[in-house]
Design a protein around this motif. Structure first.
Motif, mmCIF file in Angstrom:
data_model
loop_
_atom_site.group_PDB
_atom_site.id
_atom_site.type_symbol
_atom_site.label_atom_id
_atom_site.label_comp_id
_atom_site.label_asym_id
_atom_site.label_seq_id
_atom_site.Cartn_x
_atom_site.Cartn_y
_atom_site.Cartn_z
ATOM 1 N N CYS A 131 0.857 -1.184 0.000
ATOM 2 C CA CYS A 131 0.000 0.000 0.000
ATOM 3 C C CYS A 131 0.893 1.234 0.000
ATOM 4 C CB CYS A 131 -0.900 0.014 1.229
ATOM 5 S SG CYS A 131 -2.075 -1.344 1.284
ATOM 6 N N MET A 132 0.563 2.182 -0.868
ATOM 7 C CA MET A 132 1.357 3.412 -0.970
ATOM 8 C C MET A 132 0.445 4.620 -0.830
ATOM 9 S SD MET A 132 3.766 2.486 -4.198
ATOM 10 C CE MET A 132 2.956 1.016 -4.801
ATOM 11 N N GLN A 133 0.934 5.604 -0.100
ATOM 12 C CA GLN A 133 0.219 6.863 0.035
ATOM 13 C C GLN A 133 1.097 7.990 -0.516
ATOM 14 O OE1 GLN A 133 0.977 5.119 3.215
ATOM 15 N NE2 GLN A 133 -0.616 3.724 2.523
ATOM 16 N N GLU A 134 0.434 9.093 -0.850
ATOM 17 C CA GLU A 134 1.083 10.282 -1.414
ATOM 18 C C GLU A 134 1.861 9.938 -2.684
ATOM 19 O OE1 GLU A 134 2.640 13.512 0.831
ATOM 20 O OE2 GLU A 134 1.892 12.687 2.714
ATOM 21 N N ILE A 135 1.204 9.233 -3.610
ATOM 22 C CA ILE A 135 1.876 8.901 -4.865
ATOM 23 C C ILE A 135 2.066 10.136 -5.745
ATOM 24 C CG2 ILE A 135 1.362 6.443 -4.894
ATOM 25 C CD1 ILE A 135 -1.017 7.003 -6.669
ATOM 26 N N ARG A 136 1.161 11.094 -5.671
ATOM 27 C CA ARG A 136 1.304 12.406 -6.318
ATOM 28 C C ARG A 136 1.723 12.343 -7.784
ATOM 29 N NH1 ARG A 136 4.731 15.665 -1.800
ATOM 30 N NH2 ARG A 136 3.312 15.300 -0.072
ATOM 31 N N ALA A 137 1.078 11.519 -8.560
ATOM 32 C CA ALA A 137 1.402 11.437 -9.985
ATOM 33 C C ALA A 137 0.117 11.219 -10.775
ATOM 34 C CB ALA A 137 2.373 10.293 -10.242
ATOM 35 N N PRO A 138 0.060 11.777 -11.975
ATOM 36 C CA PRO A 138 -1.108 11.507 -12.817
ATOM 37 C C PRO A 138 -1.055 10.064 -13.336
ATOM 38 C CG PRO A 138 0.489 12.856 -14.001
ATOM 39 C CD PRO A 138 1.000 12.695 -12.593
ATOM 40 N N GLN A 139 -2.215 9.569 -13.742
ATOM 41 C CA GLN A 139 -2.337 8.174 -14.162
ATOM 42 C C GLN A 139 -1.355 7.798 -15.274
ATOM 43 O OE1 GLN A 139 -4.760 6.250 -12.409
ATOM 44 N NE2 GLN A 139 -3.399 4.680 -13.184
ATOM 45 N N ASP A 140 -1.172 8.684 -16.242
ATOM 46 C CA ASP A 140 -0.300 8.346 -17.379
ATOM 47 C C ASP A 140 1.169 8.211 -16.973
ATOM 48 O OD1 ASP A 140 -0.148 11.139 -16.951
ATOM 49 O OD2 ASP A 140 0.364 11.511 -19.047
ATOM 50 N N GLU A 141 1.562 8.799 -15.869
ATOM 51 C CA GLU A 141 2.934 8.628 -15.377
ATOM 52 C C GLU A 141 3.031 7.498 -14.358
ATOM 53 O OE1 GLU A 141 5.163 12.184 -14.402
ATOM 54 O OE2 GLU A 141 3.738 13.377 -15.578
ATOM 55 N N LEU A 142 1.934 7.215 -13.704
ATOM 56 C CA LEU A 142 1.909 6.161 -12.699
ATOM 57 C C LEU A 142 1.940 4.765 -13.320
ATOM 58 C CD1 LEU A 142 1.702 5.590 -9.685
ATOM 59 C CD2 LEU A 142 -0.778 5.743 -9.914
ATOM 60 N N ASN A 143 1.197 4.578 -14.404
ATOM 61 C CA ASN A 143 1.117 3.246 -15.027
ATOM 62 C C ASN A 143 2.484 2.660 -15.380
ATOM 63 O OD1 ASN A 143 -1.665 3.223 -14.772
ATOM 64 N ND2 ASN A 143 -2.015 3.992 -16.831
ATOM 65 N N PRO A 144 3.399 3.405 -16.026
ATOM 66 C CA PRO A 144 4.703 2.817 -16.332
ATOM 67 C C PRO A 144 5.530 2.490 -15.081
ATOM 68 C CG PRO A 144 4.386 4.851 -17.592
ATOM 69 C CD PRO A 144 3.239 4.721 -16.643
ATOM 70 N N ILE A 145 5.382 3.286 -14.043
ATOM 71 C CA ILE A 145 6.126 3.015 -12.805
ATOM 72 C C ILE A 145 5.612 1.730 -12.168
ATOM 73 C CG2 ILE A 145 6.641 3.858 -10.477
ATOM 74 C CD1 ILE A 145 6.545 6.729 -11.672
ATOM 75 N N PHE A 146 4.294 1.566 -12.107
ATOM 76 C CA PHE A 146 3.742 0.317 -11.587
ATOM 77 C C PHE A 146 4.173 -0.857 -12.469
ATOM 78 C CE2 PHE A 146 -0.133 1.834 -8.873
ATOM 79 C CZ PHE A 146 0.742 2.380 -7.950
#
Length: 175
Positions: A33-48
Motif C-alpha cells: 500500500c502506498m500513500q502520497e503517490i502524487r502522480a497523474p495516471q499516465d505517469e503512474l502506469n509505467p512506474i507500476f
C-alpha cells in the motif's frame, strides 16, 4: 505468512529517482500500500509496470502482468493519491467511499479483497486522509465528512470479520 507493507512515498516519481524499484525487487511484499503517490495516471502506469518487472525478476510472479495494481489519484494535480500492488489473487476491487464524490481534497480510499496462499479472504484498504485546514471551514467539513464515512466503512469491515467473513487490514497515512 504474507507480507503487507505500507509506505508514504512522498511522490512516486521522486521515490523512483531515489531507487524505489530496487527496493521493490529486493522486498516484493505480497501486498504493498502506498500513500502520497502524487502522480497523474499516465505517469503512474509505467512506474507500476516497472514494479511488476521487479516482482517477476525476484521470482514472486511469472510475468509482470500478474502483479495487480490499483490506485486512486486526486483530481487536483500534485495532491496525494494512493496505490495498492499485490501478487495475491484479487477477487474484488473498490475505489473511494460511497457518497463522497464531491469531496476532491478530503482523502483517498481503495480496497482489494485478496485470497492468501492458505485460502483466507482478507480486505486490504489503502487510505490517505488530508490534514485539513482549520482556517477553511469548507475543507474541514470535507475532512470530517470523509472521516465519518471512513468510520462507517470500518464498522462494516469489522462486522463482516466478526461474523467469520473476510478479515480486514487498514493501511494509510492519517493526518
Amino acid at each position: 505468512m504474507i507480507t503487507i507493507t505500507t509506505s508514504n512515498v512522498n511522490g512516486i516519481r521522486a521515490a523512483k529517482r531515489k531507487g524505489i524499484e530496487t527496493w521493490a525487487g529486493e522486498h516484493a511484499p505480497d501486498i504493498w500500500c502506498m500513500q502520497e503517490i502524487r502522480a497523474p495516471q499516465d505517469e503512474l502506469n509505467p512506474i507500476f509496470g516497472e514494479f511488476g518487472f521487479e516482482y517477476a525478476t525476484a521470482g514472486k510472479i511469472a510475468d509482470q502482468s500478474e502483479l495487480t495494481a490499483m490506485n486512486e489519484v486526486c483530481r487536483v494535480k500534485g495532491r496525494a493519491g494512493v496505490g495498492l500492488l499485490t501478487d495475491l489473487p484479487v477477487t474484488a476491487r473498490r475505489y473511494g467511499l460511497s457518497g463522497l464524490d464531491e469531496d476532491v481534497d478530503s482523502g483517498r480510499w481503495i480496497e482489494a479483497d485478496v485470497t492468501t496462499p492458505q485460502g483466507y479472504g482478507i480486505t486490504v484498504a489503502c487510505v490517505y486522509v488530508h490534514a485539513g485546514n482549520s482556517d477553511d471551514p469548507v475543507k474541514m467539513a470535507q475532512k470530517y465528512r470523509f472521516l465519518d464515512t471512513m468510520l462507517t466503512r470500518m464498522g462494516e469491515l469489522r462486522d463482516e470479520a466478526s461474523r467469520g467473513g473476510r478479515q480486514a487490514v487498514l493501511c494509510g497515512d492519517f493526518n
